[in-house]
Design a protein around this motif. Structure first.
Motif, PDB file in Angstrom:
ATOM      1  N   LEU A   1      41.345  47.824  43.158  1.00 39.92           N
ATOM      2  CA  LEU A   1      40.184  48.601  42.709  1.00 39.92           C
ATOM      3  C   LEU A   1      40.388  50.091  42.980  1.00 39.92           C
ATOM      4  N   LYS A   2      40.923  50.401  44.134  1.00 36.90           N
ATOM      5  CA  LYS A   2      41.183  51.799  44.477  1.00 36.90           C
ATOM      6  C   LYS A   2      42.232  52.398  43.558  1.00 36.90           C
ATOM      7  N   ALA A   3      43.311  51.658  43.294  1.00 37.87           N
ATOM      8  CA  ALA A   3      44.386  52.168  42.444  1.00 37.87           C
ATOM      9  C   ALA A   3      43.897  52.418  41.019  1.00 37.87           C
ATOM     10  N   LEU A   4      42.963  51.589  40.545  1.00 41.60           N
ATOM     11  CA  LEU A   4      42.435  51.737  39.188  1.00 41.60           C
ATOM     12  C   LEU A   4      41.195  52.628  39.134  1.00 41.60           C
ATOM     13  N   GLU A   5      40.767  53.130  40.278  1.00 48.72           N
ATOM     14  CA  GLU A   5      39.579  53.986  40.378  1.00 48.72           C
ATOM     15  C   GLU A   5      38.334  53.259  39.859  1.00 48.72           C
ATOM     16  N   ILE A   6      38.186  52.001  40.274  1.00 52.36           N
ATOM     17  CA  ILE A   6      37.012  51.196  39.936  1.00 52.36           C
ATOM     18  C   ILE A   6      36.119  51.104  41.163  1.00 52.36           C
ATOM     19  N   SER A   7      34.862  51.446  41.012  1.00 54.42           N
ATOM     20  CA  SER A   7      33.939  51.402  42.135  1.00 54.42           C
ATOM     21  C   SER A   7      33.510  49.970  42.442  1.00 54.42           C
ATOM     22  N   PRO A   8      33.462  49.589  43.727  1.00 55.00           N
ATOM     23  CA  PRO A   8      32.898  48.277  44.103  1.00 55.00           C
ATOM     24  C   PRO A   8      31.443  48.117  43.667  1.00 55.00           C
ATOM     25  N   GLU A   9      30.744  49.231  43.445  1.00 54.91           N
ATOM     26  CA  GLU A   9      29.340  49.172  43.035  1.00 54.91           C
ATOM     27  C   GLU A   9      29.174  48.579  41.640  1.00 54.91           C
ATOM     28  N   SER A  10      30.271  48.460  40.898  1.00 51.21           N
ATOM     29  CA  SER A  10      30.205  47.864  39.561  1.00 51.21           C
ATOM     30  C   SER A  10      30.177  46.349  39.610  1.00 51.21           C
ATOM     31  N   GLN A  11      30.207  45.761  40.786  1.00 54.68           N
ATOM     32  CA  GLN A  11      30.321  44.306  40.926  1.00 54.68           C
ATOM     33  C   GLN A  11      29.191  43.567  40.200  1.00 54.68           C
ATOM     34  N   VAL A  12      29.601  42.581  39.385  1.00 54.12           N
ATOM     35  CA  VAL A  12      28.680  41.601  38.816  1.00 54.12           C
ATOM     36  C   VAL A  12      29.276  40.225  39.075  1.00 54.12           C
ATOM     37  N   LEU A  13      28.423  39.213  39.177  1.00 55.47           N
ATOM     38  CA  LEU A  13      28.849  37.889  39.631  1.00 55.47           C
ATOM     39  C   LEU A  13      28.482  36.814  38.608  1.00 55.47           C
ATOM     40  N   VAL A  14      29.458  35.988  38.276  1.00 57.65           N
ATOM     41  CA  VAL A  14      29.242  34.918  37.309  1.00 57.65           C
ATOM     42  C   VAL A  14      29.600  33.581  37.951  1.00 57.65           C
ATOM     43  N   TYR A  15      28.711  32.588  37.835  1.00 57.40           N
ATOM     44  CA  TYR A  15      28.960  31.296  38.466  1.00 57.40           C
ATOM     45  C   TYR A  15      29.192  30.170  37.464  1.00 57.40           C
TER      46      TYR A  15
ATOM     47  N   PRO B   1      28.087  27.986  41.704  1.00 54.30           N
ATOM     48  CA  PRO B   1      26.987  28.831  42.186  1.00 54.30           C
ATOM     49  C   PRO B   1      27.138  29.235  43.650  1.00 54.30           C
ATOM     50  N   ARG B   2      27.852  28.436  44.452  1.00 55.89           N
ATOM     51  CA  ARG B   2      28.080  28.794  45.850  1.00 55.89           C
ATOM     52  C   ARG B   2      29.252  29.748  46.013  1.00 55.89           C
ATOM     53  N   ARG B   3      30.131  29.802  45.007  1.00 52.71           N
ATOM     54  CA  ARG B   3      31.285  30.707  45.051  1.00 52.71           C
ATOM     55  C   ARG B   3      31.470  31.355  43.680  1.00 52.71           C
ATOM     56  N   PRO B   4      30.609  32.294  43.327  1.00 48.37           N
ATOM     57  CA  PRO B   4      30.720  32.923  42.006  1.00 48.37           C
ATOM     58  C   PRO B   4      31.974  33.788  41.884  1.00 48.37           C
ATOM     59  N   ARG B   5      32.387  33.993  40.686  1.00 52.39           N
ATOM     60  CA  ARG B   5      33.498  34.897  40.371  1.00 52.39           C
ATOM     61  C   ARG B   5      32.949  36.318  40.305  1.00 52.39           C
ATOM     62  N   ALA B   6      33.655  37.260  40.907  1.00 53.80           N
ATOM     63  CA  ALA B   6      33.228  38.660  40.909  1.00 53.80           C
ATOM     64  C   ALA B   6      34.020  39.451  39.877  1.00 53.80           C
ATOM     65  N   LEU B   7      33.332  40.311  39.143  1.00 53.38           N
ATOM     66  CA  LEU B   7      33.961  41.195  38.173  1.00 53.38           C
ATOM     67  C   LEU B   7      33.636  42.642  38.535  1.00 53.38           C
ATOM     68  N   TYR B   8      34.635  43.496  38.364  1.00 52.96           N
ATOM     69  CA  TYR B   8      34.496  44.929  38.640  1.00 52.96           C
ATOM     70  C   TYR B   8      35.068  45.684  37.444  1.00 52.96           C
ATOM     71  N   PHE B   9      34.492  46.831  37.110  1.00 53.23           N
ATOM     72  CA  PHE B   9      34.959  47.524  35.906  1.00 53.23           C
ATOM     73  C   PHE B   9      34.700  49.025  35.968  1.00 53.23           C
ATOM     74  N   ASN B  10      35.518  49.748  35.206  1.00 47.29           N
ATOM     75  CA  ASN B  10      35.223  51.128  34.852  1.00 47.29           C
ATOM     76  C   ASN B  10      35.320  51.229  33.331  1.00 47.29           C
ATOM     77  N   ASP B  11      35.582  52.396  32.779  1.00 49.57           N
ATOM     78  CA  ASP B  11      35.550  52.544  31.322  1.00 49.57           C
ATOM     79  C   ASP B  11      36.688  51.824  30.614  1.00 49.57           C
ATOM     80  N   ASP B  12      37.792  51.546  31.310  1.00 50.27           N
ATOM     81  CA  ASP B  12      38.939  50.977  30.600  1.00 50.27           C
ATOM     82  C   ASP B  12      39.623  49.808  31.301  1.00 50.27           C
ATOM     83  N   SER B  13      39.148  49.380  32.462  1.00 49.40           N
ATOM     84  CA  SER B  13      39.787  48.264  33.156  1.00 49.40           C
ATOM     85  C   SER B  13      38.745  47.352  33.799  1.00 49.40           C
TER      86      SER B  13
END
Length: 429
Positions: free
Chosen positions: A68-82, A94-106
């Motif tokens: 995330l740091k190398a791609l300059e993606i903020s942890p605040e972008s986290q969304v969770l899908v179960y 639902p007990r272990r959702p998948r986390a997604l993080y993003f910026n404008d291009d990654s």
């Protein structure tokens, strides 16, 4: 000579027609499977190979934080899908959702106990390119390019038939397994909230509006009957799963809304890239075969460019956006961070300014107008988009499709683009 040329043209047409029907992003001139060097992951890998960058590994998240740091993606972008809707589905629930993080291009996907990080990143010509990174300590980690498995789902009618991303909303069981027989929704800015985020966690407030998130189906025979009230206006997920296992405790509603807009907007830009390049390539072949001038542009090419440009403009200007009937507020710092990245005009306005009261953006025009994909569109596509933008914003389009834009909206968007992206605005003149 005339007979041989006719046979030559017939052969070319027969050869091209089947390819076109197969959505040939892997053919000339897109060559999707060729090595992609103009994307963020390729640049990170180059730095790793040269020893200019290293990725730190930890037992809890593997390489996640470092990537995330190398791609300059903020942890605040986290969304969770179960919902069990990715290839690491056995680890998702639902007990272990998948986390997604993003910026404008990654985009980075992380699964607890997962074997790999999942990465989708944007090649400005080809579209979305898919990689995995093995979650094992390595001195020189290697991002591995997908060989076609991802595009089975990520290059379909849901993504405009180009390699792209999507957000799907589903009715899911308590295990996270979708009820596919009940249908799914491909959601974007045009989707009513009532169809959004089935199988996703959602943190934030949204008044009397209701969505499908934070809950699952309890009746296998009537999976569409969700307890939407139980999933509404949730600001704390700690009672639903172990949030401390994640980088943040959020699955921010504003981040989800921005993600939905961005993914489909990028798909339309990729479609515009492919259509303009493929049609120009077709003209090049036919011009040579028919001994026409090399710069001859066929009516077919003009129609293809105009059609793709229209789709870009409509999504960019938020046509058919589902209205908000109550204010939206997230729980993380995503809203503040997203807006802070905006390119501002002399009045302090930006296309990343959010409204969140009646619509997503304060000035309804996509910020991806500043993206590398947009900047690398062929000249004829950029010029066609610019011309349509000027027509719509000047009030010359009387179709009624853009009536959601007030005169103040049109003036503000025109002024922002003219000042912050003047080279595009001049193309429309």
């Amino acid at each position: 000579m005339r007979i041989s040329r006719t046979l030559m043209v017939a052969t070319i047409v027969l050869a091209v027609a089947p390819i076109m029907a197969q959505e040939p992003y892997d053919e000339e001139p897109i060559n999707y499977s060729d090595k992609s060097v103009d994307n963020p992951i390729a640049r990170v890998q180059e730095q790793l190979d040269k020893g200019d960058l290293s990725l730190d590994y930890d037992d809890e998240h593997g390489f996640l934080k470092s990537v995330l740091k190398a791609l300059e993606i903020s942890p605040e972008s986290q969304v969770l899908v179960y919902s069990k809707s990715s290839f690491q589905l056995q680890q998702i629930s639902p007990r272990r959702p998948r986390a997604l993080y993003f910026n404008d291009d990654s985009y980075v996907g992380w699964v607890q106990r997962g074997d790999v990080l999942e990465i989708m990143t944007t090649d400005p010509i080809r579209g979305e390119v898919f990689y995995t990174l093995e979650q094992q300590p390595e001195e020189k980690p290697k991002f591995v390019r997908d060989q076609g498995q991802c595009t089975v789902c990520h290059a379909s009618s849901r993504t405009q038939r180009v390699p792209g991303g999507l957000v799907r909303s589903m009715f899911v069981m308590s295990s996270g397994m979708p009820h596919y027989g009940s249908g799914t929704f491909n959601t974007d800015q045009t989707s009513p909230l009532s169809e959004r985020w089935g199988g996703w966690y959602v943190t934030g407030t949204h008044g009397d509006m209701r969505h499908m998130g934070n809950v699952y189906s309890t009746d296998r025979y009537k999976p569409e009957q969700l307890d939407r009230e139980a999933g509404a206006n949730v600001t704390d997920l700690s009672e639903l799963f172990a949030v401390e296992k994640y980088v943040t405790p959020h699955s921010d509603i504003v981040a989800l809304m921005v993600l939905e807009h961005q993914l489909q907007m990028q798909n339309y830009l990729t479609l515009a890239s492919h259509e303009s390049r493929r049609s120009a390539h077709h003209d090049q072949v036919m011009n040579e075969a028919l001994e026409r001038p090399a710069d001859y542009v066929s009516e077919t090419t003009e129609r293809r460019v105009q059609s793709a440009a229209e789709k870009v403009v409509r999504h960019m200007l938020m046509v058919d956006e589902a209205p908000l009937t109550d204010a939206i507020a997230g729980t993380s710092r995503f809203t503040e961070e997203f807006q802070a990245k905006g390119i501002k005009d002399s009045k302090g306005r930006s296309l990343r300014d959010l409204d969140l009261k009646t619509r997503l953006f304060k000035y309804p025009c996509s910020y991806l107008i500043y993206s590398k994909t947009f900047d690398q569109l062929p000249f004829n596509m950029q010029a066609t988009i610019a011309q349509r933008l000027r027509e719509v914003l000047a009030g010359e389009d009387t179709s009624g499709d853009f009536d959601h834009l007030s005169s103040a909206d049109r003036q503000a968007i025109s002024e922002i683009i003219a000042e912050t992206k003047p080279e595009l605005w001049k193309l429309g003149q």
